[in-house]
Design a protein around this motif. Structure first.
Motif, PDB file in Angstrom:
ATOM      1  N   UNK A 233       0.852  -1.195   0.000  1.00 33.40           N
ATOM      2  CA  UNK A 233       0.000   0.000   0.000  1.00 33.40           C
ATOM      3  C   UNK A 233       0.887   1.244   0.000  1.00 33.40           C
ATOM      4  N   UNK A 234       0.837   2.085  -1.056  1.00 38.88           N
ATOM      5  CA  UNK A 234       1.641   3.313  -1.077  1.00 38.88           C
ATOM      6  C   UNK A 234       1.175   4.300  -0.010  1.00 38.88           C
ATOM      7  N   UNK A 235       2.126   5.049   0.521  1.00 37.50           N
ATOM      8  CA  UNK A 235       1.824   6.048   1.547  1.00 37.50           C
ATOM      9  C   UNK A 235       0.839   7.090   1.027  1.00 37.50           C
ATOM     10  N   UNK A 236       1.007   7.512  -0.213  1.00 37.47           N
ATOM     11  CA  UNK A 236       0.103   8.515  -0.794  1.00 37.47           C
ATOM     12  C   UNK A 236      -1.333   8.001  -0.855  1.00 37.47           C
ATOM     13  N   UNK A 237      -1.492   6.711  -1.219  1.00 43.96           N
ATOM     14  CA  UNK A 237      -2.841   6.134  -1.287  1.00 43.96           C
ATOM     15  C   UNK A 237      -3.496   6.116   0.090  1.00 43.96           C
ATOM     16  N   UNK A 238      -2.700   5.820   1.127  1.00 42.69           N
ATOM     17  CA  UNK A 238      -3.233   5.839   2.494  1.00 42.69           C
ATOM     18  C   UNK A 238      -3.735   7.231   2.860  1.00 42.69           C
ATOM     19  N   UNK A 239      -2.929   8.253   2.530  1.00 43.22           N
ATOM     20  CA  UNK A 239      -3.304   9.629   2.866  1.00 43.22           C
ATOM     21  C   UNK A 239      -4.583  10.036   2.150  1.00 43.22           C
ATOM     22  N   UNK A 240      -4.701   9.677   0.863  1.00 43.15           N
ATOM     23  CA  UNK A 240      -5.906  10.028   0.111  1.00 43.15           C
ATOM     24  C   UNK A 240      -7.129   9.288   0.644  1.00 43.15           C
ATOM     25  N   UNK A 241      -6.960   8.012   0.961  1.00 40.25           N
ATOM     26  CA  UNK A 241      -8.076   7.210   1.463  1.00 40.25           C
ATOM     27  C   UNK A 241      -8.592   7.747   2.796  1.00 40.25           C
ATOM     28  N   UNK A 242      -7.676   8.144   3.662  1.00 38.79           N
ATOM     29  CA  UNK A 242      -8.049   8.622   4.993  1.00 38.79           C
ATOM     30  C   UNK A 242      -8.330  10.121   5.017  1.00 38.79           C
ATOM     31  N   UNK A 243      -8.035  10.816   3.897  1.00 40.61           N
ATOM     32  CA  UNK A 243      -8.212  12.265   3.810  1.00 40.61           C
ATOM     33  C   UNK A 243      -7.433  12.964   4.924  1.00 40.61           C
ATOM     34  N   UNK A 244      -6.163  12.542   5.051  1.00 39.77           N
ATOM     35  CA  UNK A 244      -5.268  13.092   6.068  1.00 39.77           C
ATOM     36  C   UNK A 244      -3.981  13.554   5.397  1.00 39.77           C
ATOM     37  N   UNK A 245      -3.310  14.580   5.942  1.00 33.20           N
ATOM     38  CA  UNK A 245      -2.010  14.975   5.394  1.00 33.20           C
ATOM     39  C   UNK A 245      -1.020  13.822   5.435  1.00 33.20           C
ATOM     40  N   UNK A 246      -0.182  13.730   4.414  1.00 33.29           N
ATOM     41  CA  UNK A 246       0.808  12.664   4.341  1.00 33.29           C
ATOM     42  C   UNK A 246       1.709  12.685   5.575  1.00 33.29           C
ATOM     43  N   UNK A 247       2.046  13.885   6.042  1.00 32.19           N
ATOM     44  CA  UNK A 247       2.916  14.022   7.207  1.00 32.19           C
ATOM     45  C   UNK A 247       2.321  13.350   8.438  1.00 32.19           C
ATOM     46  N   UNK A 248       0.999  13.476   8.614  1.00 33.48           N
ATOM     47  CA  UNK A 248       0.333  12.859   9.768  1.00 33.48           C
ATOM     48  C   UNK A 248       0.344  11.337   9.652  1.00 33.48           C
ATOM     49  N   UNK A 249       0.017  10.835   8.456  1.00 37.72           N
ATOM     50  CA  UNK A 249       0.002   9.381   8.254  1.00 37.72           C
ATOM     51  C   UNK A 249       1.413   8.816   8.393  1.00 37.72           C
ATOM     52  N   UNK A 250       2.411   9.573   7.926  1.00 36.39           N
ATOM     53  CA  UNK A 250       3.787   9.093   7.983  1.00 36.39           C
ATOM     54  C   UNK A 250       4.271   8.937   9.424  1.00 36.39           C
ATOM     55  N   UNK A 251       3.825   9.813  10.318  1.00 39.31           N
ATOM     56  CA  UNK A 251       4.213   9.681  11.723  1.00 39.31           C
ATOM     57  C   UNK A 251       3.711   8.361  12.305  1.00 39.31           C
ATOM     58  N   UNK A 252       2.498   7.995  11.946  1.00 39.63           N
ATOM     59  CA  UNK A 252       1.924   6.745  12.460  1.00 39.63           C
ATOM     60  C   UNK A 252       2.602   5.538  11.830  1.00 39.63           C
ATOM     61  N   UNK A 253       2.824   5.578  10.517  1.00 42.58           N
ATOM     62  CA  UNK A 253       3.481   4.434   9.860  1.00 42.58           C
ATOM     63  C   UNK A 253       4.916   4.261  10.368  1.00 42.58           C
ATOM     64  N   UNK A 254       5.607   5.358  10.683  1.00 43.63           N
ATOM     65  CA  UNK A 254       6.962   5.246  11.238  1.00 43.63           C
ATOM     66  C   UNK A 254       6.944   4.518  12.583  1.00 43.63           C
TER      67      UNK A 254
END
Length: 439
Positions: free
Chosen positions: A336-357
């Motif tokens: 699952x690409x990080x960008x797809x996660x951000x679009x699906x959740x309608x969240x900034x990539x930076x926020x999703x990246x903190x959780x995935x890290x």
């Protein structure tokens, strides 16, 4: 209705959470308003204008070396005579003064013999040109919220590709256009009135299309990230239209330049040149922001540096991220690409990246690709408990130790809460959460 009521209504429309629930005809309109709102916010915060000013200074230092290097490359292809018309078209809004500036710059370029500079001189020439592209990349990386930079070897090869290949592509496009217009078939077609007018209109559009193409080339290849073609195209079109309309306004202002000459004397040309270079860089950066907001609409309503997550939101986001990645993995659709996660959740990539890290550091996710960054579950989803997902993000982003000493009553309470949560989620795995969605 008061001005305050109008502002409240405007903010309610702009900050409406889910555009997908709106009618189709409203979505592009609200999206365009949000982009304009976001760009206005970026301009008023000052960083955009500050970086445009910085690029003006670097441009003055790099203009002659850049043209000299381009001149040498084009000369090898026998197309060096196209350099002056290109420079004249860029300085056209300056009017007669633009012609004078172009002639002076070309004179400097003619006097700079690359072949007799020597090794040290050539290295300095290339370094000066690369410094300009590096400054542009830094400005674009700021726009795209990128902290990392390219490695030295990659930076050198990519920059030289842009510097050496770019002028050849532009001149080749001009040459192909001129050749097509000179063919007998095209000349005969132009004799037909309606078709001839259409061809003439298309010919007048070529310079604007070339400007947009150059902007799109820069937006795709200069930032240290993967920029999709559609956002780059939208940003290039907006920047091209802005550049042309600003050129008309600036040319009209230059028509009354005698008044400025009376004030600034011989410095008037240089001051107008500085203003035009500044506006050109500002327009280029605005187009980059448009491309960024089109690719990442989640950032339209988020101020820079204000992506903060509460503990509850981290936990909720961790479960949503793991569920999405686990579902995609179970369905056999790969990482699952990080960008797809951000679009699906309608969240900034930076926020999703903190959780995935945080999840990756806990071994619950594994990076399965870098271009783009993608994730798969770190182990079998039947062995990943939801409690482990929550624990992974609870301690993330903490940069200070806990409070000094111990408090038995507080510690007992926290242990009881953690034990109650563990009992409630005992045996509940990511696989069970994914299967529950399919029912």
């Amino acid at each position: 209705m008061t001005l305050n009521d109008i502002q409240v209504r405007m903010r309610a429309v702009l900050e409406y959470r889910d555009l997908r629930s709106l009618p189709r005809w409203k979505r592009p309109l609200i999206g365009a308003l949000r982009i304009a709102w976001g760009i206005g916010r970026e301009v008023t915060e000052g960083q955009l204008t500050l970086r445009a000013m910085s690029l003006v200074y670097t441009t003055l230092l790099s203009m002659v070396p850049l043209l000299a290097l381009s001149f040498s490359v084009l000369k090898a292809f026998g197309a060096h005579n196209q350099l002056e018309p290109l420079l004249l078209s860029l300085l056209e809004p300056l009017g007669p003064q633009g012609v004078e500036v172009a002639e002076n710059v070309i004179g400097f370029v003619d006097n700079m013999r690359v072949g007799v500079l020597g090794f040290i001189g050539l290295i300095f020439l290339i370094y000066t040109v690369i410094a300009l592209v590096q400054k542009i990349e830094s400005a674009f990386n700021y726009t795209w919220r990128i902290n990392g930079t390219r490695g030295l070897a990659q930076r050198f090869s990519n920059y030289l590709s842009v510097i050496l290949v770019g002028p050849v592509l532009v001149v080749s496009a001009l040459g192909i256009t001129a050749s097509i217009m000179a063919t007998s078939v095209m000349q005969q077609a132009m004799e037909v009135q309606l078709l001839g007018e259409a061809v003439q209109l298309a010919g007048r559009m070529v310079p604007y299309l070339l400007i947009m193409g150059a902007f799109m080339f820069v937006y795709v290849f200069v930032p240290n990230t993967r920029v999709k073609l559609l956002p780059a195209l939208v940003g290039a079109v907006v920047a091209g239209l802005l550049w042309q309309s600003t050129g008309w306004i600036f040319a009209a202002m230059m028509a009354g330049s005698t008044r400025y000459a009376a004030i600034y004397s011989s410095f008037a040309i240089m001051i107008m040149l500085l203003i035009w270079i500044y506006l050109s860089w500002l327009i280029l950066l605005i187009g980059a922001n448009v491309a960024f907001f089109v690719q990442y609409p989640e950032y339209m309503l988020v101020r820079r540096g204000q992506v903060q997550l509460s503990s509850a939101l981290k936990e909720r986001l961790a479960l949503r991220v793991m569920k999405s990645i686990g579902t995609r993995f179970h369905e056999g659709r790969g990482p699952t690409p990080l960008d797809d996660l951000a679009h699906e959740l309608d969240m900034p990539v930076e926020a999703v990246e903190r959780v995935t890290d945080a999840l990756r550091k806990a071994g619950l996710l594994v990076t399965a690709g870098q271009d783009p960054v993608s994730f798969v579950p770190g182990r079998d989803t039947g062995q990943i408990t939801l409690k482990a997902c929550l624990d992974a993000v609870r301690g993330a982003d903490s940069t200070v130790p806990g409070p000094r000493g111990e408090d038995e009553s507080v510690d007992t309470l926290m242990e009881a809460l953690d034990r109650a949560l563990g009992e409630r989620l005992e045996g509940v795995t990511l696989a069970a959460l994914v299967e529950r969605q399919g029912k």
